[in-house]
Structures are given as structure tokens and as C-alpha cells.
Scaffold this motif. Sequence first.
Motif, mmCIF file in Angstrom:
data_model
loop_
_atom_site.group_PDB
_atom_site.id
_atom_site.type_symbol
_atom_site.label_atom_id
_atom_site.label_comp_id
_atom_site.label_asym_id
_atom_site.label_seq_id
_atom_site.Cartn_x
_atom_site.Cartn_y
_atom_site.Cartn_z
ATOM 1 N N ALA A 31 -25.205 -32.341 7.791
ATOM 2 C CA ALA A 31 -24.985 -31.539 8.993
ATOM 3 C C ALA A 31 -23.845 -32.072 9.854
ATOM 4 O O ALA A 31 -23.421 -31.404 10.793
ATOM 5 N N SER A 32 -23.324 -33.238 9.540
ATOM 6 C CA SER A 32 -22.268 -33.834 10.356
ATOM 7 C C SER A 32 -20.938 -33.118 10.133
ATOM 8 O O SER A 32 -20.742 -32.412 9.147
ATOM 9 N N ASP A 33 -20.031 -33.333 11.058
ATOM 10 C CA ASP A 33 -18.696 -32.735 10.999
ATOM 11 C C ASP A 33 -17.871 -33.479 9.949
ATOM 12 O O ASP A 33 -17.613 -34.668 10.073
ATOM 13 N N LEU A 34 -17.479 -32.769 8.907
ATOM 14 C CA LEU A 34 -16.724 -33.380 7.809
ATOM 15 C C LEU A 34 -15.263 -32.911 7.786
ATOM 16 O O LEU A 34 -14.601 -33.005 6.756
ATOM 17 N N SER A 35 -14.766 -32.439 8.929
ATOM 18 C CA SER A 35 -13.385 -31.947 8.964
ATOM 19 C C SER A 35 -12.366 -33.084 8.909
ATOM 20 O O SER A 35 -11.287 -32.926 8.349
ATOM 21 N N ASP A 36 -12.695 -34.214 9.470
ATOM 22 C CA ASP A 36 -11.799 -35.368 9.441
ATOM 23 C C ASP A 36 -11.939 -36.069 8.086
ATOM 24 O O ASP A 36 -13.047 -36.385 7.661
ATOM 25 N N ALA A 83 -16.448 -41.460 4.655
ATOM 26 C CA ALA A 83 -17.569 -42.303 5.075
ATOM 27 C C ALA A 83 -18.901 -41.594 4.816
ATOM 28 O O ALA A 83 -19.871 -42.210 4.372
ATOM 29 N N ALA A 84 -18.944 -40.273 5.066
ATOM 30 C CA ALA A 84 -20.170 -39.507 4.859
ATOM 31 C C ALA A 84 -20.524 -39.438 3.372
ATOM 32 O O ALA A 84 -21.698 -39.557 3.001
ATOM 33 N N LEU A 85 -19.527 -39.255 2.516
ATOM 34 C CA LEU A 85 -19.775 -39.212 1.078
ATOM 35 C C LEU A 85 -20.261 -40.572 0.563
ATOM 36 O O LEU A 85 -21.146 -40.643 -0.298
ATOM 37 N N LYS A 86 -19.683 -41.633 1.108
ATOM 38 C CA LYS A 86 -20.111 -42.979 0.720
ATOM 39 C C LYS A 86 -21.560 -43.219 1.148
ATOM 40 O O LYS A 86 -22.368 -43.762 0.382
ATOM 41 N N GLU A 87 -21.902 -42.786 2.361
ATOM 42 C CA GLU A 87 -23.268 -42.945 2.867
ATOM 43 C C GLU A 87 -24.243 -42.089 2.055
ATOM 44 O O GLU A 87 -25.343 -42.535 1.721
ATOM 45 N N ALA A 88 -23.848 -40.877 1.696
ATOM 46 C CA ALA A 88 -24.704 -40.003 0.886
ATOM 47 C C ALA A 88 -24.955 -40.622 -0.493
ATOM 48 O O ALA A 88 -26.080 -40.572 -1.007
#
Length: 173
Positions: free
Chosen positions: A132-137, A143-148
Motif C-alpha cells: 500500500a506504500s507509495d512506490l513512485s520514487d 527498498a520496498a521490494l527488498k523488504e517484501a
Amino acid sequence: MPNANAEAQRRWRQRQKEKKQEELVQAVAPAGVFRKPFFEVFTPDDQVGSQYCQALELTGIAAPLFEDDRGPEAFTLDDLQDHNPFGEDSSTSLGRAEVMIGCLIKAAQGLADEVNAYKRTEIKARLAEVEASDLSDPAKKKAALKEAARLNKMLDQLDKQVRWTFPAWKVTG
């Protein structure tokens, strides 16, 4: 003339049935082998410094000591007037120890199930937050893909079963 195959099959089934009955008779604990009461061998002095007592005390549980030859029915918190769920061979300190081993294993399994379910719920909640986080940057997306990936690896670990080995404590004749 009777069918030879059918007759052979009938004899084989009869032999299997007899073999199974013999195994049931032998499955009863060997009477007269364990003559000295368990509590006399594993004395309260031995118990206090044992791994058994230390492990329970680390969890905040006062280790029940084997001070006499009473079985598990003398210590249960349930009223057992109508039935004995422990079996006929458990009316001694040795039987109590065997019942305790089984109960401790079941307790550990139940607690492991609860911890596993809790961790799964929390990890899935964190995954939902990442999605649900903003992945535009691009940096945030990386970082989000690494955390996932890290969280999914944790879920994969929780899918696995673990095996602990114990020395055998049950014997049959």
C-alpha cells in the motif's frame, strides 16, 4: 476345485490377523522389568540441578518433583472419578514421567502453533503495508521490494516443520 489363489489369499489374511494380535499382546509394557521406582533413581536432589528443572524454571514454571511413587492421576487438576485418560500402566512415578513427557511435547507443539500463527499474521500485515506504500520514487520502490522479499523469506521459513530428537522413553515387550 476351489480357486487356489483365493485360498492362498485367505490363509495370508489369517496369518496377518494373527501377527497383528501377537503384536498387540507384546505392545503392553514389560511387567516386572522396572522394579525400582523411578523416584528412587531420579531423586529430588538429582532433579533440582537437572536440565529438566532448569528448563522449566527458565520459563517460569516450577518443576514438579518426583518425591513418591504416585502416578499422574494424583496430580491432575481435573476430576478423574469416572475415567483414567493416562492408561493402566501410568499409576507410578515412572508412568507420571512418561505422561509428563507427552504432555510437555503437546504443550510445546500448541505454543509453537500459536507463535507461528501470530508471526504469519504480523508478517502479512507488514507485506500489506509495503504493497500500500507509495512506490513512485525508484529508491522507495527498491527498498520496498527488498523488504517484501525479506518478509516473504520469513513466511517461507514459517512454512517449514522442525524436528527435535529425543532419546526413546517408551518400551514394549
